[in-house]
Motif scaffolding. Structure first.
Motif, PDB file in Angstrom:
ATOM      1  N   TYR A 159      -0.289  10.571   3.908  1.00 46.35           N
ATOM      2  CA  TYR A 159       0.348  10.016   5.103  1.00 46.35           C
ATOM      3  C   TYR A 159       0.934  11.139   5.970  1.00 46.35           C
ATOM      4  CZ  TYR A 159       3.509   7.159   7.963  1.00 46.35           C
ATOM      5  OH  TYR A 159       4.149   6.545   8.999  1.00 46.35           O
ATOM      6  N   ALA A 190       5.119   4.903   2.313  1.00 43.84           N
ATOM      7  CA  ALA A 190       5.400   6.081   3.128  1.00 43.84           C
ATOM      8  C   ALA A 190       6.221   5.732   4.366  1.00 43.84           C
ATOM      9  CB  ALA A 190       4.088   6.749   3.537  1.00 43.84           C
ATOM     10  N   GLU A 191       5.922   4.610   4.993  1.00 44.05           N
ATOM     11  CA  GLU A 191       6.656   4.215   6.197  1.00 44.05           C
ATOM     12  C   GLU A 191       8.125   3.916   5.874  1.00 44.05           C
ATOM     13  OE1 GLU A 191       4.384   1.001   7.822  1.00 44.05           O
ATOM     14  OE2 GLU A 191       3.001   2.347   8.870  1.00 44.05           O
ATOM     15  N   SER A 236       0.824  -1.214   0.000  1.00 46.20           N
ATOM     16  CA  SER A 236       0.000   0.000   0.000  1.00 46.20           C
ATOM     17  C   SER A 236       0.854   1.258   0.000  1.00 46.20           C
ATOM     18  CB  SER A 236      -0.895   0.017   1.251  1.00 46.20           C
ATOM     19  OG  SER A 236      -0.091   0.183   2.415  1.00 46.20           O
ATOM     20  N   GLY A 237       0.181   2.379  -0.215  1.00 49.31           N
ATOM     21  CA  GLY A 237       0.857   3.656  -0.125  1.00 49.31           C
ATOM     22  C   GLY A 237       1.385   3.905   1.278  1.00 49.31           C
ATOM     23  N   ARG A 238       0.670   3.419   2.265  1.00 46.09           N
ATOM     24  CA  ARG A 238       1.147   3.550   3.652  1.00 46.09           C
ATOM     25  C   ARG A 238       2.458   2.798   3.845  1.00 46.09           C
ATOM     26  NH1 ARG A 238      -0.789   5.121   8.482  1.00 46.09           N
ATOM     27  NH2 ARG A 238       0.156   4.165  10.339  1.00 46.09           N
ATOM     28  N   ASP A 239       2.542   1.598   3.263  1.00 46.64           N
ATOM     29  CA  ASP A 239       3.794   0.833   3.342  1.00 46.64           C
ATOM     30  C   ASP A 239       4.942   1.639   2.730  1.00 46.64           C
ATOM     31  OD1 ASP A 239       2.397  -1.336   4.422  1.00 46.64           O
ATOM     32  OD2 ASP A 239       2.090  -2.264   2.456  1.00 46.64           O
ATOM     33  N   LYS A 258       9.786   7.298   5.204  1.00 44.57           N
ATOM     34  CA  LYS A 258       9.956   8.019   6.469  1.00 44.57           C
ATOM     35  C   LYS A 258      11.155   7.493   7.245  1.00 44.57           C
ATOM     36  CE  LYS A 258       7.467   9.334  10.692  1.00 44.57           C
ATOM     37  NZ  LYS A 258       6.201   9.178  11.456  1.00 44.57           N
ATOM     38  N   GLU A 280      -2.186   7.906  -1.377  1.00 43.28           N
ATOM     39  CA  GLU A 280      -1.999   7.375  -0.018  1.00 43.28           C
ATOM     40  C   GLU A 280      -0.711   7.904   0.608  1.00 43.28           C
ATOM     41  OE1 GLU A 280      -4.398   3.124  -0.629  1.00 43.28           O
ATOM     42  OE2 GLU A 280      -2.202   3.160  -0.676  1.00 43.28           O
ATOM     43  N   VAL A 281       0.346   8.019  -0.174  1.00 40.61           N
ATOM     44  CA  VAL A 281       1.593   8.552   0.359  1.00 40.61           C
ATOM     45  C   VAL A 281       1.443  10.023   0.693  1.00 40.61           C
ATOM     46  CG1 VAL A 281       4.005   9.080  -0.174  1.00 40.61           C
ATOM     47  CG2 VAL A 281       3.054   6.887  -0.872  1.00 40.61           C
TER      48      VAL A 281
END
Length: 354
Positions: free
Chosen positions: A353, A218-219, A213-216, A222, A349-350
């Motif tokens: 975030y 982004a993490e 996912s975009g969250r993955d 980061k 999604e990114v």
């Protein structure tokens, strides 16, 4: 979160996404060019890339070299300004010749795993081709870097850290995978970044394995990664080169269907549990009738199955009698999408975030 470009030397990918190489026949010019056109790095899998050539069974070496040239040229035609790479397994018997062909075709990037590519700098010397090894630990990366520095005075242009949640061949011991004691890929990322900082090296680090996912994404960014490698997410796209039955197998998969198996390559692998794997477990698969000379360690007299034949079967649509590699999050693929739709979703999604 603001999305920064992925820079590997003079290569600049607007989206910091490297599409993982998937073979046999899953990521060829169709998928690679589509990813490149969206600003990512598209990657052609070189594993038995000539499997559709008429003379593959009798002349596999020439068939693979010929097909690799075709796929690189097709990708260039479809994505004239995109970044195109190839994934070549160190374990492949034809490794040196396949690298040579990719270099002759002026590929942008060579990604190499399934072993340490100890002589890769020598094979691209004097060219603009970028090289990125795949490693699964800080120890492997340090070992390779020390070797490259001593022999060639060369650092990797980028390093790909592939975690234990990836599909296909994994750089972890079977016991680690079975007992879930392996280190999280973000922990490995921190170790690698700390090491590079300690020796004052600025090498792009790309994280792969379970990124969906975009969250993955982004993490990982980061935490300090320069980019991510994603493979499984792109299988269920219209542009993916594999047979529709292969894509449907992903869409129909449940989390419990994704298992660890032992590959003739000598590494554990993550795949979909199907009729083929059940026969493998029972010991009822047919004996190997023909050797395709694909990898160094395989002995046709003792190997439980021919990995080339198993992967070709599934790539051509015989998903009951073939091996279907898949990442740990493959059960999240619920529908056929376009590559553009996936990039648009991830981008949103990114950016959302916090």
């Amino acid at each position: 979160m603001k999305i920064e470009s992925l820079k590997i030397g003079d290569l600049v990918a607007k989206m910091p996404i490297v599409q993982g190489g998937m073979g046999i026949g899953v990521s060829l010019s169709g998928l690679a060019s589509s990813v490149a056109n969206e600003g990512g790095i598209g990657v052609i899998s070189v594993a038995q890339v000539g499997y559709l050539e008429e003379d593959f069974e009798t002349n596999h070496k020439e068939a693979n070299e010929r097909a690799l040239r075709k796929e690189i040229r097709r990708a260039r035609e479809k994505s004239a300004n995109g970044i195109i790479g190839v994934n070549i397994m160190v374990a492949a018997k034809e490794y040196v010749d396949l690298v040579r062909v990719a270099v002759e075709e002026k590929i942008d990037l060579i990604i190499s795993g399934a072993g340490l590519p100890t002589n890769l700098p020598e094979l691209v010397q004097g060219t603009k081709v970028k090289i990125a090894p795949i490693v699964s630990s800080l120890k492997a990366m340090v070992t390779l870097m020390m070797m490259w520095n001593k022999r060639y005075d060369k650092d990797p242009d980028a390093v790909i850290i592939e975690g234990s949640k990836a599909g296909g061949h994994l750089g972890f011991a079977r016991e680690e995978l079975d007992q879930h004691t392996e280190m999280d890929v973000l922990d490995i990322l921190k170790q690698v970044l700390d090491y590079l900082k300690s020796i004052n090296k600025n090498i792009p680090v790309i994280v792969g394995g379970g990124i969906f996912s975009g969250r993955d994404v982004a993490e990982c960014l980061k935490m300090g990664a320069s980019g991510v490698q994603m493979a499984t997410r792109f299988v269920t796209t219209e542009e993916c080169d594999v047979h529709k039955n292969f894509k449907e197998a992903y869409i129909n998969a449940k989390e419990e269907d994704i298992v660890i198996m032992q590959s003739p390559v000598g590494m554990p692998g993550r795949a979909l549990n199907n009729t083929f794997l059940k026969k493998l477990k029972e010991g009822t698969l047919e004996r190997v009738q023909k050797c395709h000379a694909c990898i160094h360690k395989c002995n046709p007299a003792t190997t439980p199955f021919c990995i080339t034949r198993a992967l070709i079967n599934s790539a051509k649509g015989d998903v009951d009698n073939g091996l279907i590699f898949i990442g740990s999050n493959g059960y999240l693929n619920h529908k056929i999408e376009t590559v553009k739709e996936i990039f648009d979703t991830i981008r949103c999604e990114v950016e959302a975030y916090v």
